[in-house]
Design an enzyme around this catalytic site. Structure first.
Site, PDB file in Angstrom:
ATOM      1  N   CYS A  34      21.960  -2.764   1.953  1.00 53.82           N
ATOM      2  CA  CYS A  34      21.479  -1.891   0.878  1.00 53.82           C
ATOM      3  C   CYS A  34      20.086  -2.300   0.424  1.00 53.82           C
ATOM      4  O   CYS A  34      19.595  -3.383   0.728  1.00 53.82           O
ATOM      5  CB  CYS A  34      22.411  -1.973  -0.346  1.00 53.82           C
ATOM      6  SG  CYS A  34      24.137  -1.574  -0.041  1.00 53.82           S
ATOM      7  N   ASP A 439     -22.600  -1.532  -4.948  1.00 56.52           N
ATOM      8  CA  ASP A 439     -22.377  -0.110  -5.218  1.00 56.52           C
ATOM      9  C   ASP A 439     -22.912   0.245  -6.608  1.00 56.52           C
ATOM     10  O   ASP A 439     -22.558  -0.405  -7.614  1.00 56.52           O
ATOM     11  CB  ASP A 439     -20.878   0.198  -5.143  1.00 56.52           C
ATOM     12  CG  ASP A 439     -20.574   1.656  -5.385  1.00 56.52           C
ATOM     13  OD1 ASP A 439     -20.726   2.457  -4.451  1.00 56.52           O
ATOM     14  OD2 ASP A 439     -20.192   1.989  -6.533  1.00 56.52           O
TER      15      ASP A 439
END
Length: 490
Positions: A34, A439
């Site tokens: 599970c 940037d």
């Protein structure tokens, strides 16, 4: 994590979905495995066994739980966080490398011997490459069984099985149901699709902030290859066996995915690339918890937790687009890319929207006349050098790439500087620690937030954000009022 029994038991008892995909719980008394978040009553601790992968649990003789469907849980975030042999192998297996080229092909792509690859996967995941690929084929088969009306023979072929018998035996072994029983069980909750398109749900670990994720993809969409339509991001896909169109729409607790494929053998690869495109296997809790330790980032994370790093469905395509985007606006980069698509892209049909082309492959661009490009001379030279290196195989960008090696090779190309390299590392290679200190948008956001704005000082300050600097970039970019940071209007 699966070796920390006490921690695993606590996660299972609290049904903590954050650990789905990190490990799998097998129950000795029932013979099933599970997710940690399975809603059934947890078994006694002495009856639990923990495995690092669904394939390992299957290899140990356990069947998938019919209720929590552990085979469909989000993948382990480790494979997109790490750059070692095992992580690169897992990304390539997810991209269908073993099904297409076998284990020798996987080893060749990684640059290691077959024995070394098998040994390391077995040591860390409890299963070798064949078992891992088999588990993936089983999940693909289940998707086709439950979401299509295809004959079972076509399902077996599309999922990659060599024979109907192997397909039937694998489905029964993994799911404890025959293929026909799986289809009847699914039909009680939803009808099977009758058209060539498949609809499914892509799970993810909560939280997820769709704003910058879909906003970025929509704002930078290349005309003809990508579009935002009716509240969904759509794009064409170049796949190993054919072509495809994917439609991705954010939904509560999942991403709705619709795939139209010319060859169903591409289903597994198309799903894998869609998940990578949207960074769906990330662990946002781990990322956000670390970034919150910075007092500057904490309010940004609290405002919109769960930001992902938008990626790409084709690394070579993105590298070309990164060069086209050097020192120009988003709109200009889209225009340049659109011209290449019209001139060199392959036409596609899209009855459901306005997509018209596949993005051209490097081989198609390598022979173009630089004079055809409406770009500055230096950028023409950069683009030609890049596509020729990609076409010749001198630079390989993709799921199994070595991130540092790719960076080093990119820097040898004329006109490819740190911004371009790190942009490709972030979006095309998927390095979660990629960082762009030069940037302009990031420096502007840093200055407005009280962080140092010079590249060297910003890099030093960002050391505290490692290994999640690419996510910190998303949070800082989001302080700007730009379309890439907003979910487009439907």
């Amino acid at each position: 994590m699966h070796t920390d029994t006490d921690r695993c038991v606590r996660a299972v008892r609290s049904k903590d979905a954050r650990f789905d995909g990190w490990f799998f719980t097998a129950v000795l008394t029932t013979g099933i495995y599970c997710r940690p978040s399975c809603p059934v009553v947890p078994p006694r601790a002495e009856n639990m066994r923990f495995y690092p992968s669904a394939a390992a649990a299957q290899h140990a003789g356990f069947r998938a739980c019919k209720r929590c469907r552990p085979d469909a849980s989000p993948g382990s975030p480790q494979w997109n966080e790490r750059a070692d042999l095992v992580a690169r192998a897992m990304r390539l297996i997810a991209d269908g490398c073993v099904d297409r080229d076998g284990v020798p092909g996987l080893a060749a792509r990684l640059g290691y011997s077959t024995r070394q690859v098998e040994r390391q996967l077995l040591a860390e995941l409890g299963a070798g490459p064949l078992a891992l690929a088999r588990a993936q084929r089983a999940q693909t088969a289940r998707l086709l069984i439950e979401t299509s009306a295809l004959p079972m023979a076509d399902v077996a072929f599309a999922a990659g099985f060599a024979s109907i018998r192997t397909f039937n035996d694998t489905v029964r072994e993994v799911f404890a149901l025959s293929p026909s029983e799986l289809r009847r069980r699914a039909a009680r909750s939803r009808p099977a699709a009758t058209t060539g398109a498949l609809s499914l749900r892509l799970p993810y670990r909560a939280p997820l902030c769709p704003d910058n994720l879909f906003g970025h993809l929509a704002a930078t969409a290349v005309p003809g290859v990508e579009e935002w339509r009716d509240g969904a991001y759509r794009r064409t896909l170049r796949l190993p066996y054919g072509r495809g169109v994917v439609t991705l729409r954010p939904g509560p607790g999942h991403i709705a995915c619709r795939l139209a494929l010319t060859d169903l053998r591409d289903l597994t690869v198309a799903i894998s690339r869609s998940r990578r495109l949207l960074d769906l296997d990330a662990d946002p809790v781990a990322v956000d918890d670390l970034l919150r330790t910075d007092p500057v980032l904490a309010p940004l994370v609290d405002k919109a937790p769960g930001r992902r790093v938008p990626s790409t469905a084709d690394a070579a395509e993105f590298a070309v687009r990164a060069v086209l985007g050097q020192q120009v606006s988003t709109a200009a980069a889209r225009t340049h890319a659109g011209r290449l698509v019209l001139a060199f892209g392959e036409s596609v049909e899209d009855p459901e929207g306005g997509l018209t082309h596949l993005f051209p492959e490097p081989e198609a661009l390598a022979a173009l006349d630089p004079g055809q490009l409406a770009l500055p001379r230096t950028r023409r030279a950069t683009l030609i050098a890049l596509v020729r290196a990609l076409a010749a195989g001198d630079i390989t960008l993709g799921a199994g790439s070595d991130w540092e090696e790719a960076r080093a090779l990119l820097t040898t190309l004329p006109g490819v500087g740190p911004w371009t390299v790190e942009t490709i590392a972030m979006r095309a290679l998927g390095d979660p620690d990629a960082f762009l200190p030069t940037d302009l948008g990031l420096r502007r956001a840093a200055r407005a937030s009280g962080l140092p704005a010079t590249p060297a000082a910003l890099t030093a300050a960002a050391g505290a954000w490692r290994p999640w600097r690419a996510y910190a970039v998303q949070y800082l970019w989001a302080t700007d009022d730009h379309p890439i940071n907003r979910l487009p209007a439907a």
